[in-house]
Design a protein around this motif. Structure first.
Motif, PDB file in Angstrom:
ATOM      1  N   ARG A  10     -12.022 -21.544  -8.491  1.00 22.88           N
ATOM      2  CA  ARG A  10     -12.427 -20.914  -9.753  1.00 22.88           C
ATOM      3  C   ARG A  10     -13.863 -21.269 -10.163  1.00 22.88           C
ATOM      4  O   ARG A  10     -14.177 -21.389 -11.339  1.00 22.88           O
ATOM      5  CB  ARG A  10     -11.443 -21.276 -10.875  1.00 22.88           C
ATOM      6  N   ASP A  31       5.783 -12.444 -11.266  1.00 16.71           N
ATOM      7  CA  ASP A  31       4.927 -13.636 -11.342  1.00 16.71           C
ATOM      8  C   ASP A  31       3.519 -13.332 -10.839  1.00 16.71           C
ATOM      9  O   ASP A  31       2.528 -13.758 -11.446  1.00 16.71           O
ATOM     10  CB  ASP A  31       5.530 -14.786 -10.528  1.00 16.71           C
ATOM     11  N   GLN A  56       1.707 -11.193 -13.408  1.00 13.13           N
ATOM     12  CA  GLN A  56       1.271 -11.992 -14.561  1.00 13.13           C
ATOM     13  C   GLN A  56       0.026 -12.805 -14.228  1.00 13.13           C
ATOM     14  O   GLN A  56      -0.876 -12.948 -15.063  1.00 13.13           O
ATOM     15  CB  GLN A  56       2.402 -12.908 -15.015  1.00 13.13           C
ATOM     16  N   ASP A  57      -0.046 -13.321 -13.008  1.00 16.30           N
ATOM     17  CA  ASP A  57      -1.236 -14.077 -12.598  1.00 16.30           C
ATOM     18  C   ASP A  57      -2.478 -13.183 -12.626  1.00 16.30           C
ATOM     19  O   ASP A  57      -3.557 -13.608 -13.080  1.00 16.30           O
ATOM     20  CB  ASP A  57      -1.052 -14.644 -11.187  1.00 16.30           C
ATOM     21  N   GLU A  95      -2.912 -10.409 -14.391  1.00 14.47           N
ATOM     22  CA  GLU A  95      -3.240 -10.046 -15.769  1.00 14.47           C
ATOM     23  C   GLU A  95      -3.832 -11.221 -16.532  1.00 14.47           C
ATOM     24  O   GLU A  95      -4.695 -11.040 -17.400  1.00 14.47           O
ATOM     25  CB  GLU A  95      -1.995  -9.490 -16.468  1.00 14.47           C
ATOM     26  N   HIS A  96      -3.403 -12.429 -16.192  1.00 18.13           N
ATOM     27  CA  HIS A  96      -3.991 -13.627 -16.801  1.00 18.13           C
ATOM     28  C   HIS A  96      -5.478 -13.744 -16.474  1.00 18.13           C
ATOM     29  O   HIS A  96      -6.255 -14.287 -17.255  1.00 18.13           O
ATOM     30  CB  HIS A  96      -3.244 -14.876 -16.324  1.00 18.13           C
ATOM     31  N   ASP A  97      -5.862 -13.205 -15.338  1.00 18.03           N
ATOM     32  CA  ASP A  97      -7.269 -13.226 -14.936  1.00 18.03           C
ATOM     33  C   ASP A  97      -8.068 -12.076 -15.533  1.00 18.03           C
ATOM     34  O   ASP A  97      -9.233 -11.873 -15.179  1.00 18.03           O
ATOM     35  CB  ASP A  97      -7.379 -13.182 -13.408  1.00 18.03           C
ATOM     36  N   GLY A  98      -7.450 -11.309 -16.433  1.00 18.62           N
ATOM     37  CA  GLY A  98      -8.181 -10.272 -17.157  1.00 18.62           C
ATOM     38  C   GLY A  98      -8.103  -8.881 -16.561  1.00 18.62           C
ATOM     39  O   GLY A  98      -8.856  -7.991 -16.962  1.00 18.62           O
ATOM     40  N   ASP A 119      -5.947  -5.337 -15.868  1.00 19.99           N
ATOM     41  CA  ASP A 119      -4.823  -4.518 -16.293  1.00 19.99           C
ATOM     42  C   ASP A 119      -4.091  -4.022 -15.042  1.00 19.99           C
ATOM     43  O   ASP A 119      -4.694  -3.366 -14.185  1.00 19.99           O
ATOM     44  CB  ASP A 119      -5.320  -3.326 -17.120  1.00 19.99           C
ATOM     45  N   TRP A 120      -2.811  -4.346 -14.926  1.00 19.31           N
ATOM     46  CA  TRP A 120      -2.079  -4.057 -13.695  1.00 19.31           C
ATOM     47  C   TRP A 120      -2.002  -2.571 -13.397  1.00 19.31           C
ATOM     48  O   TRP A 120      -2.209  -2.139 -12.252  1.00 19.31           O
ATOM     49  CB  TRP A 120      -0.676  -4.656 -13.762  1.00 19.31           C
TER      50      TRP A 120
END
Length: 236
Positions: A105, A192, A195-196, A198-201, A203-204
């Protein structure tokens, strides 16, 4: 008699996906080995080494205890001039073995289809020269190669990743992108993984839509890349 590549996977379900049939069409066979089941000590009998992607950094031996064996095979491929293709973690591992730096990261993550741009040296590269100047490839990583080995040749980059492709020696290539991954592969991801992302910004739904929009072009370019690698192996 077909040439055979050793393929190192980092999960029991890992595989070459669409690369496998493309390799076979050009006379390149392959043997997939899950690192956790043990890896050969030598590349004797193999015409190429392919190392697939995975979760850890290339030196996190506590997470994937077979990484030392994978690094040893990578070094053997370099020393013996055996063609190698490292994909995502595999590419990071090649850079690390050669003396480069891989960090977690340090830069922004990349997920889904991403535009890749060739660098000048790609025009004379045996593998990357078959690619267009700019092309879409699948990405899924939060770790980056932040410094290449001093003797590596940079071949491609993206907006977020300064290293998307490179060559080390005369026949070892490292990739950050995934030519084996198609748009359909993303639709099978579990909650899961989504979600990872989307957590990184990301949109799925937008990611899936972008993947589908570039799927035909991505497939053409990936097939060209795969068949060229197979030819480089089988023609040696």
């Amino acid at each position: 008699m077909a040439s055979t590549a050793l393929v190192v996977g980092h999960s029991k379900t890992a595989g070459l996906r669409r690369l496998g049939p493309w390799f076979n069409e050009r006379g390149l066979d392959y043997e997939v080995r899950f690192g956790g089941d043990g890896l050969p000590d030598s590349l004797d009998g193999y015409a190429a080494l392919i190392v697939l992607g995975g979760a850890p950094l290339p030196y996190e031996d506590d997470r994937f205890p077979w990484l030392p064996a994978t690094r040893a095979l990578t070094r053997q491929a370099l020393d013996r001039h055996i063609p190698m293709l490292g994909i995502c973690l595999g590419g990071q591992l090649l850079a690390y073995v050669g003396g480069g730096t891989v960090e977690h990261r340090k830069l922004k993550p990349e997920h889904g289809i991403t535009p890749i741009t060739l660098d000048a040296a790609a025009a004379d590269d045996p593998l990357f020269s078959v690619l267009p100047q700019r092309f879409p490839m699948a990405e899924n990583h939060v770790d980056h190669i932040t410094a290449l080995p001093s003797d590596a040749v940079l071949l491609a980059h993206s907006d977020r990743s300064p290293v998307q492709g490179f060559r080390l020696g005369d026949c070892a290539w490292g990739l950050q992108f995934h030519p084996e991954v198609s748009a359909d592969n993303f639709t099978a991801w579990d909650q899961d993984d989504i979600q990872d992302v989307e957590h990184d910004g990301f949109d799925w739904n937008e990611l899936l839509e972008r993947n589908a929009g570039y799927d035909a072009e991505n497939t053409r370019v990936s097939a060209r890349f795969a068949t060229r690698f197979a030819d480089l192996v089988t023609e040696r």
